[in-house]
Design a protein around this motif. Structure first.
Motif, PDB file in Angstrom:
ATOM      1  N   ALA A  47       0.858  -1.190   0.000  1.00  0.00           N
ATOM      2  CA  ALA A  47       0.000   0.000   0.000  1.00  0.00           C
ATOM      3  C   ALA A  47       0.888   1.231   0.000  1.00  0.00           C
ATOM      4  O   ALA A  47       1.968   1.220   0.595  1.00  0.00           O
ATOM      5  N   PRO A  48       0.495   2.317  -0.670  1.00  0.00           N
ATOM      6  CA  PRO A  48       1.310   3.541  -0.699  1.00  0.00           C
ATOM      7  C   PRO A  48       1.461   4.112   0.708  1.00  0.00           C
ATOM      8  O   PRO A  48       0.487   4.229   1.439  1.00  0.00           O
ATOM      9  N   ARG A  49       2.691   4.474   1.082  1.00  0.00           N
ATOM     10  CA  ARG A  49       2.938   5.074   2.388  1.00  0.00           C
ATOM     11  C   ARG A  49       3.646   6.416   2.283  1.00  0.00           C
ATOM     12  O   ARG A  49       3.983   7.024   3.293  1.00  0.00           O
ATOM     13  N   GLY A  50       3.905   6.869   1.077  1.00  0.00           N
ATOM     14  CA  GLY A  50       4.612   8.134   0.900  1.00  0.00           C
ATOM     15  C   GLY A  50       5.253   8.168  -0.473  1.00  0.00           C
ATOM     16  O   GLY A  50       4.906   7.382  -1.354  1.00  0.00           O
ATOM     17  N   PHE A  51       6.186   9.062  -0.663  1.00  0.00           N
ATOM     18  CA  PHE A  51       6.856   9.154  -1.962  1.00  0.00           C
ATOM     19  C   PHE A  51       8.241   9.752  -1.775  1.00  0.00           C
ATOM     20  O   PHE A  51       8.551  10.366  -0.746  1.00  0.00           O
ATOM     21  N   ALA A  52       9.090   9.537  -2.768  1.00  0.00           N
ATOM     22  CA  ALA A  52      10.427  10.133  -2.787  1.00  0.00           C
ATOM     23  C   ALA A  52      10.511  11.070  -3.986  1.00  0.00           C
ATOM     24  O   ALA A  52      10.129  10.688  -5.098  1.00  0.00           O
ATOM     25  N   LEU A  53      10.977  12.271  -3.764  1.00  0.00           N
ATOM     26  CA  LEU A  53      11.167  13.235  -4.834  1.00  0.00           C
ATOM     27  C   LEU A  53      12.662  13.447  -5.020  1.00  0.00           C
ATOM     28  O   LEU A  53      13.346  13.966  -4.134  1.00  0.00           O
ATOM     29  N   TYR A  54      13.191  13.014  -6.152  1.00  0.00           N
ATOM     30  CA  TYR A  54      14.606  13.174  -6.429  1.00  0.00           C
ATOM     31  C   TYR A  54      14.833  14.509  -7.141  1.00  0.00           C
ATOM     32  O   TYR A  54      14.238  14.757  -8.190  1.00  0.00           O
ATOM     33  N   VAL A  55      15.661  15.356  -6.589  1.00  0.00           N
ATOM     34  CA  VAL A  55      15.927  16.678  -7.152  1.00  0.00           C
ATOM     35  C   VAL A  55      17.374  16.718  -7.632  1.00  0.00           C
ATOM     36  O   VAL A  55      18.303  16.556  -6.834  1.00  0.00           O
ATOM     37  N   GLY A  56      17.550  16.927  -8.919  1.00  0.00           N
ATOM     38  CA  GLY A  56      18.890  16.981  -9.487  1.00  0.00           C
ATOM     39  C   GLY A  56      19.376  18.400  -9.659  1.00  0.00           C
ATOM     40  O   GLY A  56      19.005  19.080 -10.621  1.00  0.00           O
ATOM     41  N   ILE A  57      20.183  18.884  -8.736  1.00  0.00           N
ATOM     42  CA  ILE A  57      20.748  20.230  -8.822  1.00  0.00           C
ATOM     43  C   ILE A  57      21.943  20.305  -7.888  1.00  0.00           C
ATOM     44  O   ILE A  57      21.892  19.791  -6.761  1.00  0.00           O
ATOM     45  N   ASP A  58      23.030  20.880  -8.348  1.00  0.00           N
ATOM     46  CA  ASP A  58      24.188  21.019  -7.473  1.00  0.00           C
ATOM     47  C   ASP A  58      24.222  22.424  -6.887  1.00  0.00           C
ATOM     48  O   ASP A  58      23.393  23.276  -7.207  1.00  0.00           O
ATOM     49  N   GLU A  59      25.179  22.670  -6.007  1.00  0.00           N
ATOM     50  CA  GLU A  59      25.227  23.952  -5.314  1.00  0.00           C
ATOM     51  C   GLU A  59      25.470  25.118  -6.266  1.00  0.00           C
ATOM     52  O   GLU A  59      24.932  26.213  -6.063  1.00  0.00           O
ATOM     53  N   ALA A  60      26.260  24.865  -7.322  1.00  0.00           N
ATOM     54  CA  ALA A  60      26.545  25.944  -8.263  1.00  0.00           C
ATOM     55  C   ALA A  60      25.281  26.372  -9.010  1.00  0.00           C
ATOM     56  O   ALA A  60      25.002  27.566  -9.170  1.00  0.00           O
ATOM     57  N   LYS A  61      24.492  25.397  -9.472  1.00  0.00           N
ATOM     58  CA  LYS A  61      23.256  25.722 -10.189  1.00  0.00           C
ATOM     59  C   LYS A  61      22.232  26.365  -9.254  1.00  0.00           C
ATOM     60  O   LYS A  61      21.482  27.259  -9.654  1.00  0.00           O
ATOM     61  N   ALA A  62      22.197  25.895  -8.008  1.00  0.00           N
ATOM     62  CA  ALA A  62      21.283  26.507  -7.045  1.00  0.00           C
ATOM     63  C   ALA A  62      21.675  27.953  -6.784  1.00  0.00           C
ATOM     64  O   ALA A  62      20.824  28.849  -6.743  1.00  0.00           O
ATOM     65  N   ALA A  63      22.974  28.198  -6.633  1.00  0.00           N
ATOM     66  CA  ALA A  63      23.445  29.563  -6.382  1.00  0.00           C
ATOM     67  C   ALA A  63      23.137  30.477  -7.555  1.00  0.00           C
ATOM     68  O   ALA A  63      22.810  31.656  -7.373  1.00  0.00           O
ATOM     69  N   ALA A  64      23.222  29.933  -8.776  1.00  0.00           N
ATOM     70  CA  ALA A  64      22.904  30.743  -9.958  1.00  0.00           C
ATOM     71  C   ALA A  64      21.440  31.167  -9.959  1.00  0.00           C
ATOM     72  O   ALA A  64      21.078  32.190 -10.563  1.00  0.00           O
ATOM     73  N   SER A  65      20.591  30.393  -9.269  1.00  0.00           N
ATOM     74  CA  SER A  65      19.174  30.740  -9.160  1.00  0.00           C
ATOM     75  C   SER A  65      18.882  31.565  -7.910  1.00  0.00           C
ATOM     76  O   SER A  65      17.731  31.869  -7.606  1.00  0.00           O
ATOM     77  N   GLY A  66      19.943  31.889  -7.166  1.00  0.00           N
ATOM     78  CA  GLY A  66      19.776  32.714  -5.982  1.00  0.00           C
ATOM     79  C   GLY A  66      19.318  31.972  -4.747  1.00  0.00           C
ATOM     80  O   GLY A  66      18.790  32.579  -3.810  1.00  0.00           O
ATOM     81  N   VAL A  67      19.524  30.624  -4.720  1.00  0.00           N
ATOM     82  CA  VAL A  67      19.118  29.830  -3.563  1.00  0.00           C
ATOM     83  C   VAL A  67      20.263  28.888  -3.193  1.00  0.00           C
ATOM     84  O   VAL A  67      21.356  28.970  -3.744  1.00  0.00           O
ATOM     85  N   SER A  68      20.016  28.001  -2.268  1.00  0.00           N
ATOM     86  CA  SER A  68      20.956  26.938  -1.904  1.00  0.00           C
ATOM     87  C   SER A  68      20.151  25.661  -1.731  1.00  0.00           C
ATOM     88  O   SER A  68      18.917  25.705  -1.703  1.00  0.00           O
ATOM     89  N   LEU A  69      20.838  24.535  -1.602  1.00  0.00           N
ATOM     90  CA  LEU A  69      20.122  23.281  -1.420  1.00  0.00           C
ATOM     91  C   LEU A  69      19.313  23.296  -0.123  1.00  0.00           C
ATOM     92  O   LEU A  69      18.189  22.805  -0.064  1.00  0.00           O
ATOM     93  N   GLY A  70      19.878  23.876   0.914  1.00  0.00           N
ATOM     94  CA  GLY A  70      19.162  23.967   2.178  1.00  0.00           C
ATOM     95  C   GLY A  70      17.897  24.794   2.072  1.00  0.00           C
ATOM     96  O   GLY A  70      16.866  24.468   2.665  1.00  0.00           O
ATOM     97  N   VAL A  71      17.953  25.892   1.310  1.00  0.00           N
ATOM     98  CA  VAL A  71      16.778  26.752   1.127  1.00  0.00           C
ATOM     99  C   VAL A  71      15.684  25.997   0.381  1.00  0.00           C
ATOM    100  O   VAL A  71      14.493  26.093   0.721  1.00  0.00           O
ATOM    101  N   LEU A  72      16.066  25.214  -0.637  1.00  0.00           N
ATOM    102  CA  LEU A  72      15.079  24.452  -1.393  1.00  0.00           C
ATOM    103  C   LEU A  72      14.388  23.423  -0.505  1.00  0.00           C
ATOM    104  O   LEU A  72      13.164  23.260  -0.565  1.00  0.00           O
ATOM    105  N   VAL A  73      15.169  22.725   0.316  1.00  0.00           N
ATOM    106  CA  VAL A  73      14.579  21.743   1.224  1.00  0.00           C
ATOM    107  C   VAL A  73      13.620  22.430   2.193  1.00  0.00           C
ATOM    108  O   VAL A  73      12.508  21.953   2.443  1.00  0.00           O
TER     109      VAL A  73
END
Length: 245
Positions: A47-73
């Motif tokens: 039975a479904p109990r949840g889901f996993a969302l895989y996010v592909g982005i490194d710190e450099a790409k996140a910084a280019a968007s004005g965020v960080s991995l921690g901010v996205l989480v």
């Protein structure tokens, strides 16, 4: 990828919100309360109990968007808290070899050992490659240990113990840490004592044979993994990481 960088939070974190669109007739229709995925898409007894969302982005790409991995989480967690306050979340960092090719999200899925991603790559891996070499091969991705080319009969807990020490190479691990990390979720009565850890280590060393000294005793403290020239570690497509947000 440092823990410090991942845990930094700016003064005002962004918050993800759904983009409003014009409602359709189907969207306006009330959904049945007991709506569930069609049984034909689920293996029997599951039975479904949840889901996993895989996010592909490194710190450099996140910084280019004005965020960080921690901010996205943090933003994803805030949004989920609004939509489903009772949902529990867990986030971990995907560590992959520098220069790993392919789409970012595919690298992440392999690094986190997502089953279907691993299954698609196993056919390209030489099954007997490590059997040609002597010494000890600790294969993290396949959960096995080869000693002089032969598979060692490690129990699940013995492999977990060795893996825990291997991933913290050179650091002395106290017995209390091993108990707390390898026996999570058990009751106080089921939790082993320090003497039980010593028993597991003795059995582990016995199966390592002439390579038993790769697991060293630090008297009065605990145990440490010391790699020798004849010991190889196979991490597969990604390095397991205890790092968490």
């Amino acid at each position: 990828m440092s823990n410090t960088a991942l845990l930094e939070r700016p003064a005002a974190a962004r918050h993800l919100r759904a983009v409003p669109t014009a409602p359709t007739a189907e969207a306006l229709a009330p959904a049945p309360v007991d709506a569930a995925p069609s049984p034909r898409h689920l293996p029997p007894g599951t039975a479904p109990r949840g889901f996993a969302l895989y996010v592909g982005i490194d710190e450099a790409k996140a910084a280019a968007s004005g965020v960080s991995l921690g901010v996205l989480v943090d933003a994803l967690r805030r949004t989920l808290a609004e939509l489903a306050p009772d949902a529990e979340t867990y986030a971990t960092v995907a560590l992959a070899p520098v220069g790993a090719g392919g789409r970012d999200v595919d690298v992440v899925r392999l690094a986190l050992h997502e089953p279907s991603a691993i299954a698609r790559t196993k056919q390209d891996e030489p099954e007997d490659e490590d059997r040609l070499h002597g010494g000890v091969v600790v294969d993290i991705s396949r959960k096995r240990v080869l000693i002089d080319g032969e598979s060692a009969a490690f129990t699940f807990k013995e492999f977990e113990l060795l893996q825990y020490l291997v991933l913290r190479e050179g650091r002395t691990i106290e017995r209390t840490e091993l108990v707390g990390s390898l026996w999570q979720g058990v009751t106080e009565d089921e939790s082993p004592g320090e003497r039980t850890i010593d028993v597991h280590v003795r059995r582990l060393r016995a199966k390592l044979g002439r390579y038993e000294d790769i697991v060293r005793t630090v008297r009065g403290v605990g145990y440490r993994f010391d790699r020798h020239a004849d010991v190889s570690i196979r991490y597969g497509h990604g390095t397991p990481s205890p790092d968490r947000f």
